[in-house]
Design a protein around this motif. Structure first.
Motif, short mmCIF file in Angstrom:
data_model
loop_
_atom_site.label_atom_id
_atom_site.label_comp_id
_atom_site.label_asym_id
_atom_site.label_seq_id
_atom_site.Cartn_x
_atom_site.Cartn_y
_atom_site.Cartn_z
N ARG A 640 0.83 -1.20 0.00
CA ARG A 640 0.00 0.00 0.00
C ARG A 640 0.87 1.25 0.00
NH1 ARG A 640 -3.64 -1.23 5.17
NH2 ARG A 640 -1.54 -1.68 5.91
N THR A 641 0.43 2.26 -0.74
CA THR A 641 1.14 3.54 -0.76
C THR A 641 0.92 4.26 0.57
OG1 THR A 641 0.91 3.74 -3.15
CG2 THR A 641 1.38 5.75 -1.92
N VAL A 642 2.00 4.63 1.23
CA VAL A 642 1.88 5.32 2.51
C VAL A 642 2.41 6.74 2.46
CG1 VAL A 642 1.95 3.20 3.87
CG2 VAL A 642 4.09 4.35 3.30
N ALA A 643 3.16 7.07 1.41
CA ALA A 643 3.66 8.44 1.30
C ALA A 643 4.15 8.68 -0.12
CB ALA A 643 4.80 8.70 2.29
N THR A 644 3.96 9.90 -0.60
CA THR A 644 4.49 10.29 -1.91
C THR A 644 5.04 11.71 -1.79
OG1 THR A 644 2.35 11.18 -2.64
CG2 THR A 644 2.85 8.87 -3.19
N VAL A 645 6.07 11.99 -2.57
CA VAL A 645 6.63 13.33 -2.60
C VAL A 645 7.28 13.53 -3.96
CG1 VAL A 645 8.82 12.57 -1.58
CG2 VAL A 645 8.18 14.99 -1.46
N SER A 646 7.13 14.73 -4.51
CA SER A 646 7.72 15.08 -5.79
C SER A 646 8.50 16.37 -5.66
CB SER A 646 6.64 15.24 -6.87
OG SER A 646 5.91 14.03 -7.04
N ALA A 647 9.54 16.52 -6.47
CA ALA A 647 10.34 17.75 -6.39
C ALA A 647 11.09 17.94 -7.69
CB ALA A 647 11.31 17.68 -5.22
N GLU A 648 11.37 19.19 -8.01
CA GLU A 648 12.26 19.51 -9.12
C GLU A 648 13.69 19.29 -8.66
OE1 GLU A 648 9.23 20.13 -11.52
OE2 GLU A 648 11.30 20.49 -12.21
#
Length: 682
Positions: A640-648
């Motif tokens: 299961r997905t528990v965290a996501t983060v995106s960045a340049e």
């Protein structure tokens, strides 16, 4: 955003107070959970937003946050971010580290002890491949010969200390003293793994020694480069030596040949230890102002090196300035090339000692040059020894003091006289083309010994430049040093033949750690300071980077310093000049090395060294070389997905502080690469 009545974030710390501290300060700063440890030491919870103000309170001596300490070359390696590079980064659940493996780390120095346990690998085998003593004309090129080598100088330990910083690897059982903070004053004793190992712990070592003549220095550099070429390995050469004299234009024979070898190896040179002396004075003559006058502060064992910007001569006089009559009386003068003059008879009645001047037009750089040498001081308190130089408009003069007692200059507040400056104290050898010049900053201000703790004076402050660290500008206009590294209160290995000659009192005062073998001499570690100690820190770091990219050149390394070093916050141009690029950052630098390789295709998408996972407070830092944007996802054991983060960019922080303890899968997706790794949340 927090509500107005939200409780402040707290952080645990150990607080040491000055004697006579007032407990009311605890209430004033909202400090909670106080436990008395000793009379002036407590543990407590401090509001995060009040830590800085609390730490600066007069009664607070030191604040140590509640992280678990891992003792190293003590505080130097973590200050320069070497620790993360050595200990490794997690990628795909597997740690990868850089230790300088496959790189030659060489030095030319004095007081070397190649059989100190600090230069053996975990199996007890020597990592020293060759040893040279150019004074005794001794060399050791086999393991058996290296084992038989003793030391070049039992009265010196500088070279063993320098080599230990650059490449010492002993991190096993022994006895040691330590401190729990960078400014602590109270050493403690322990038995366990010696924490005072160096930077390039996996490199191969070549040690050269001998009296520091130009010839010996050059032979040392040659020996290191030759061995590296024969072995087919990249090399970094450490020269923690030098002088403030010379033309500072790289034109000397030694400098030119050092520059030649710098095309085949990376050569790091100490900036010098005269930064707290005003040993330089200079001037450009213009219409109506064609004279430079200055007072010589210390004429003991003096040398003064005077250079112009061309072949035309200037008049140079040494004499005395009488404060009562305000007159200058010359006692020795040269006015043209090819002259050699000794002080006249009035010298003995007005000054003590001897003085001579000699002049030439240097054939290597076509610049007029005057060398002043002698041991001279004023005969009375009413006289001062003065230097007067007269020239023509357009001429420039560069005056460098040198000598055992650091000849300096001042105006003595006399009208028309010029003060000296420390901007110009840079080691003349460090002005050679193609080398790396290294300054020193303070990663700690105190150190432990078996005799107790020692501390520097108030002029030494943590994370500031060491007062002794030299700097300046080459004749061509280049600002030096290039970068700064820890060089104050550095603990490293000591020559066993040196420590074996000390009495008990001196031995306890000079040593911090020891390994006592079943037979033979005790291996000791102790403190030294100087740009001599900062230089091998950079040399060792360069070896780590060369392991990642053996094609690196000095020019590219200097660019990486400028792009990744931690810059000081000062706006003072002289302070900024003294720092060079700033505090070396080994981790940021090696990431930049990987970026460069990825950009030219030298590292492929499936090379897992592209992917670096570093634990940070509350989570992990994810780095993928060569990417311009990242999407990171965390999955639990059930998928299961528990965290996501995106960045340049190529780096992103992932917060795991809200997750339950356990094992998670981290997936990092870039524009061209995808990496996964298992991470542990505790």
């Amino acid at each position: 955003m927090k509500g107005a009545d939200a409780a402040p974030s707290m952080i645990e710390a150990i607080v040491t107070f000055n004697d006579g501290w007032d407990r009311n300060i605890l209430n004033q700063f909202g400090i909670e959970n106080v436990t008395d440890i000793f009379e002036n030491v407590v543990t407590a919870s401090i509001p995060v937003d009040r830590i800085e103000a609390f730490a600066e309170a007069d009664c607070v001596y030191y604040v140590e946050f509640g992280n678990e300490y891992k003792l190293m070359m003590d505080f130097a390696r973590p200050s320069g971010n070497v620790t993360d590079v050595q200990n490794g980064f997690e990628y795909g659940g597997v740690p990868v580290s850089y230790t300088g493996k496959g790189i030659i780390t060489g030095l030319m120095d004095q007081g070397i002890d190649p059989n100190h346990v600090n230069f053996a690998d975990a199996a007890g085998n020597s990592r020293v491949r060759q040893v040279f003593d150019f004074t005794k004309n001794i060399s050791a090129s086999t393991a058996a010969a290296v084992k038989r080598f003793t030391t070049d100088n039992s009265a010196e330990t500088h070279g063993t200390h320098v080599a230990g910083i650059m490449a010492g690897s002993y991190n096993r059982a022994g006895e040691y003293t330590y401190m729990t903070g960078v400014s602590d004053r109270f050493p403690q004793s322990a038995e366990g793994d010696i924490p005072y190992y160096g930077v390039a712990t996996g490199s191969d070592i070549v040690m050269c020694s001998g009296v520091f003549t130009d010839a010996n220095i050059l032979k040392g550099v040659k020996a290191i480069v030759d061995y590296a070429k024969a072995a087919g390995q990249p090399a970094v050469v450490n020269l923690s030596l030098g002088s403030n004299n010379g033309a500072h234009d790289g034109s000397g024979t030694l400098e030119q040949n050092i520059s030649r070898y710098a095309r085949e190896a990376v050569i790091c040179i100490a900036a010098g230890n005269e930064g707290d002396h005003d040993m330089f004075v200079g001037k450009k003559f213009v219409d109506g102002d064609t004279e430079l006058k200055t007072i010589i502060v210390d004429g003991k064992s003096s040398g003064i090196d005077i250079w112009t910007n061309g072949p035309d001569p200037v008049s140079v006089s040494i004499g005395f300035y009488a404060s009562l009559t305000r007159r200058f009386t010359p006692v020795a003068t040269v006015t043209d090339a090819g002259q050699s003059v000794n002080a006249n008879s009035s010298f003995t009645s007005s000054m003590t000692g001897a003085c001579s001047l000699s002049s030439e037009v240097d054939r290597l750089n076509n610049r007029f040059h005057v060398l002043v040498s002698g041991t001279f001081q004023p005969g009375t308190n009413r006289n001062s020894v003065a230097l007067v130089i007269e020239g023509k408009p357009g001429q420039e003069v560069y005056v460098y003091g040198f000598g055992d007692l650091s000849t300096s200059f001042t105006s003595n507040s006399i009208s028309g006289f010029t003060d000296g400056t420390n901007d110009g104290t840079i080691n003349g050898l460090a002005c050679a083309e193609g080398v790396i010049a290294v300054g020193s900053y303070n990663s700690r201000t105190s150190w432990p010994t078996y005799a107790g703790g020692y501390t520097f004076g108030n002029s030494f402050r943590v994370n500031e430049m060491s007062p002794f660290s030299s700097y300046g500008t080459t004749y061509q206009g280049a600002s030096l040093p290039h970068v700064s590294a820890p060089g104050a209160a550095i603990i490293s290995s000591l020559n066993r033949y040196y420590t074996n000659s000390l009495g008990t009192t001196s031995l306890n005062r000079e040593t911090t750690a020891k390994v006592v073998p079943a037979s033979g001499m005790t291996n000791c570690w102790g403190e030294m300071q100087g740009t001599s100690m900062a230089c091998p820190f950079v040399s060792g770091t360069v070896a780590l980077w060369l392991e990642a990219d053996p094609t690196l050149t000095a020019d590219r390394i200097i660019e990486i310093f400028n792009e990744t070093s931690v810059r000081p916050t000062s706006s003072d141009p002289l302070v900024l000049k003294q720092w060079g690029a700033g505090k070396i950052d080994a981790l940021a630098g090696i990431k930049k090395v990987l970026d460069d390789k990825a950009s030219v295709g030298a590292i492929f998408a499936d090379d897992e060294r592209n992917f670096i996972l570093t634990p940070v407070d509350g989570g992990y830092n994810v780095y993928v070389a060569g990417e311009s944007a990242l999407d990171v996802t965390l999955y639990d054991a059930s998928g299961r997905t528990v965290a996501t983060v995106s960045a340049e960019g190529n780096t992103v922080d992932v917060d795991t502080s809200s997750l339950r303890p356990g094992v998670y899968i981290l997936s990092a997706q870039g524009n061209t690469q995808r990496h996964t790794a298992k991470i542990a949340v505790k």
